[in-house]
Design a protein around this motif. Structure first.
Motif, short mmCIF file in Angstrom:
data_model
loop_
_atom_site.label_atom_id
_atom_site.label_comp_id
_atom_site.label_asym_id
_atom_site.label_seq_id
_atom_site.Cartn_x
_atom_site.Cartn_y
_atom_site.Cartn_z
N GLN A 11 0.86 -1.18 0.00
CA GLN A 11 0.00 0.00 0.00
C GLN A 11 0.90 1.23 0.00
OE1 GLN A 11 -0.74 0.74 4.79
NE2 GLN A 11 -2.48 0.25 3.50
N VAL A 12 0.32 2.36 -0.37
CA VAL A 12 1.01 3.64 -0.29
C VAL A 12 0.56 4.32 0.99
CG1 VAL A 12 1.35 5.89 -1.37
CG2 VAL A 12 1.17 3.83 -2.79
N GLY A 13 1.51 4.66 1.84
CA GLY A 13 1.17 5.33 3.09
C GLY A 13 1.83 4.66 4.28
N ARG A 14 1.96 5.43 5.35
CA ARG A 14 2.56 5.02 6.63
C ARG A 14 3.85 4.22 6.46
NH1 ARG A 14 -2.61 1.79 9.06
NH2 ARG A 14 -3.13 0.55 7.25
N SER A 15 4.77 4.76 5.70
CA SER A 15 6.07 4.12 5.51
C SER A 15 6.81 4.02 6.85
CB SER A 15 6.93 4.89 4.52
OG SER A 15 6.43 4.75 3.21
N GLY A 16 7.42 2.87 7.11
CA GLY A 16 8.20 2.70 8.33
C GLY A 16 8.91 1.35 8.32
N PHE A 17 10.22 1.37 8.58
CA PHE A 17 11.02 0.14 8.58
C PHE A 17 12.02 0.23 9.72
CE2 PHE A 17 9.76 1.54 4.41
CZ PHE A 17 9.04 0.45 3.95
N MET A 18 12.06 -0.80 10.56
CA MET A 18 13.03 -0.83 11.65
C MET A 18 14.21 -1.70 11.25
SD MET A 18 12.62 -1.27 15.75
CE MET A 18 12.19 -3.01 15.84
N VAL A 19 15.40 -1.13 11.34
CA VAL A 19 16.62 -1.84 11.01
C VAL A 19 17.40 -2.06 12.30
CG1 VAL A 19 18.72 -1.85 9.61
CG2 VAL A 19 16.65 -0.71 8.75
N SER A 20 17.80 -3.32 12.56
CA SER A 20 18.47 -3.67 13.82
C SER A 20 19.79 -4.37 13.55
CB SER A 20 17.56 -4.60 14.65
OG SER A 20 16.30 -4.01 14.85
N ILE A 26 17.36 1.44 14.40
CA ILE A 26 16.99 2.70 13.76
C ILE A 26 15.70 2.51 12.98
CG2 ILE A 26 19.39 3.50 13.60
CD1 ILE A 26 19.19 2.90 10.54
N LEU A 27 15.01 3.62 12.75
CA LEU A 27 13.82 3.62 11.91
C LEU A 27 14.11 4.38 10.63
CD1 LEU A 27 11.07 4.45 14.54
CD2 LEU A 27 11.53 2.23 13.50
N LEU A 28 13.75 3.77 9.51
CA LEU A 28 13.78 4.46 8.23
C LEU A 28 12.35 4.93 7.97
CD1 LEU A 28 15.96 1.94 6.17
CD2 LEU A 28 16.71 3.89 7.56
N ASP A 29 12.12 6.22 8.18
CA ASP A 29 10.81 6.85 8.04
C ASP A 29 9.83 6.36 9.11
OD1 ASP A 29 11.61 8.39 5.91
OD2 ASP A 29 10.79 7.06 4.37
N TYR A 30 8.82 7.20 9.36
CA TYR A 30 7.71 6.82 10.23
C TYR A 30 6.56 7.74 9.86
CZ TYR A 30 5.76 4.38 14.25
OH TYR A 30 5.00 3.54 15.05
N GLY A 31 5.82 7.33 8.82
CA GLY A 31 4.83 8.19 8.19
C GLY A 31 3.41 7.89 8.63
N ALA A 32 2.48 8.56 7.99
CA ALA A 32 1.06 8.43 8.32
C ALA A 32 0.24 8.21 7.05
CB ALA A 32 0.57 9.69 9.04
N MET A 33 -0.94 7.62 7.24
CA MET A 33 -1.97 7.62 6.19
C MET A 33 -2.80 8.88 6.44
SD MET A 33 -2.00 4.84 4.18
CE MET A 33 -3.63 4.25 3.77
N THR A 34 -2.82 9.79 5.49
CA THR A 34 -3.48 11.07 5.70
C THR A 34 -4.96 11.00 5.32
OG1 THR A 34 -2.65 11.81 3.57
CG2 THR A 34 -1.37 12.42 5.51
N THR A 35 -5.64 9.97 5.81
CA THR A 35 -7.08 9.84 5.65
C THR A 35 -7.76 10.66 6.75
OG1 THR A 35 -6.77 7.77 6.85
CG2 THR A 35 -7.11 7.62 4.49
N LYS A 36 -9.10 10.72 6.74
CA LYS A 36 -9.81 11.52 7.75
C LYS A 36 -9.39 11.11 9.16
CE LYS A 36 -14.35 13.00 9.35
NZ LYS A 36 -15.82 12.85 9.23
N GLU A 37 -9.34 9.81 9.42
CA GLU A 37 -8.76 9.31 10.66
C GLU A 37 -7.42 8.69 10.30
OE1 GLU A 37 -11.02 7.11 13.46
OE2 GLU A 37 -12.93 8.03 12.87
#
Length: 419
Positions: A11-20, A26-37
């Motif tokens: 899906q497109v949205g809420r990008s986030g990847f944890m690298v250990s 570390i986190l590579l990005d931590y995004g949101a889905m910009t829907t109403k909620e």
């Protein structure tokens, strides 16, 4: 090294990847889905994270980042200087619009800003046991491809990438070296974009035709990148009529003027702004559309901002025009206009009388460009295809596996992989 998928899987949205690796997360990005909620990536306890690395400012990559700074700034965020300022601008607006639905507030954004460490392209830095580098991704100003090295392994994360030069930006950096794993976006993995110069010429021709018949052309556009790209295109192609720009795009212009080294042609950018009317109030808005010209205004999908005002004022005169130059998410006013020819006037669906045309000014690589860049990465890396509809992610993984003979897959949220 291990990678855990927190979001943007099929899906497109809420990008986030944890690298250990070892004791470092570390986190590579931590995004949101910009829907109403708004929606968010899988939750991660802030105390377990040593660094948050942003690929770029768009909310689907940065929008949930302040959650790691609630009650302080123990986590460090790393980004380019442009990304730091643009993400602050976009997240502040996100809080104004969606505040009741967000797990953080403005004070947490301030804490994030205080905890941000800035890095230019190709400026190596350390987070715990990991060595990190940024390369120009060509997507929006300040966007980067992220390289992470730990032990004998190297991971590349494309973020959002554009392998083709635009009027605003250089193409993405090509000499990415060897990698053991690549996390790649897949937004347009099943389709190519039309030739950019042809799109530019068609857009300018359309603008001329609308103005020469006495109309006003509304170009709803994203504040970051797209609005500036349209103004540069009109200026470079010798458009002789008035061009106005409105909304948050003006704040973006101010940021980019401070970081002109991130632009392809700073001189063209400065000259374009000098020849563009910057619209800052309601009386100026009403006055500008009294005469033929082009008005560039957020929001790009007609869901807010000054573009809603302009659309209502211009939509019922067939002399006028609307150029949709951004992807229109299903359910938005822009998508309804594109698919059904209906626009909202005083909240009521109404048949659009102004001429509507669509132009592909995408800031993502199309299929051929993306494959070419990925094939240029040395070694035999595993590929994870993310940030695309399921069909795109699966298709790109299949094609990479078939053409390169490497392991490639479209992961799901929660899965963990060894680099």
């Amino acid at each position: 090294m291990q990678v855990k998928i927190l979001g943007a899987a099929r899906q497109v949205g809420r990008s986030g990847f944890m690298v250990s690796h070892g004791n470092t997360n570390i986190l590579l990005d931590y995004g949101a889905m910009t829907t109403k909620e708004p929606g968010f990536p899988v939750h991660v306890q802030p105390k377990t994270v040593q660094g948050l690395i942003l690929s770029h400012a768009h909310l689907d990559h940065s929008g949930a980042a302040p959650v790691f700074f609630i009650g302080g700034d123990k986590v460090k965020m790393h980004s380019t200087p442009v990304t730091a300022e643009l993400s602050n601008l976009l997240i502040e607006d996100f809080i104004k619009i969606s505040g009741p639905y967000l797990p953080f507030e403005y004070l947490d954004l301030l804490a994030m800003n205080k905890s941000t460490i800035l890095h230019d392209y190709k400026q190596t830095f350390q987070v715990g046991e990991m060595t990190i580098n940024f390369y120009d991704a060509g997507h929006i100003p300040g966007s980067c491809i992220i390289s992470v090295e730990a032990g004998s392994k190297r991971l590349l994360y494309t973020g959002d990438i554009n392998g083709q030069e635009t009027e605003l930006l250089n193409a993405s950096w090509k000499d990415l070296g060897e990698a053991n794993m690549v996390i790649t976006e897949s937004t347009y993995a099943t389709a190519d974009h039309p030739e950019r110069l042809k799109v530019e010429q068609e857009f300018v021709e359309y603008a001329n035709s609308v103005v020469e018949r006495g109309g006003v052309l509304l170009a709803p556009a994203f504040s970051v990148g797209r609005a500036q790209e349209l103004a540069l295109t009109l200026h470079k192609h010798g458009f002789k009529h008035p061009v106005g720009m409105d909304g948050m795009a003006l704040k973006v212009n101010e940021i980019l003027m401070r970081y002109q080294e991130y632009l392809r042609d700073p001189t063209l950018f400065r000259r374009t702004l000098e020849s563009t009317e910057l619209i800052v109030g309601w009386s100026q808005r009403r006055k500008f559309i009294q005469k033929p010209g082009v008005i560039i205004s957020p929001a790009g999908m007609l869901v807010g901002g000054a573009s809603v005002f302009y659309n209502e004022k211009l939509s019922q005169n067939e002399k006028n025009g609307v150029s949709l130059v951004s992807f229109q998410v299903p359910g938005t006013a822009g998508r309804t206009l594109l698919d059904r020819g209906l626009t909202l006037i005083n909240g009521k669906p109404t048949k659009m009388k102004a001429e509507v045309r669509k132009f592909d000014f995408s800031s993502h690589s199309g299929k051929s460009s993306l494959l070419s860049d990925l094939k240029g990465i040395k070694g035999s890396p595993k590929f994870m295809t993310v940030h695309g509809e399921e069909e795109s992610c699966v298709s790109l993984a299949d094609e990479l596996h078939t053409e390169l003979g490497v392991e490639a897959f479209a992961p799901r949220v929660g899965e963990v992989y060894e680099v």
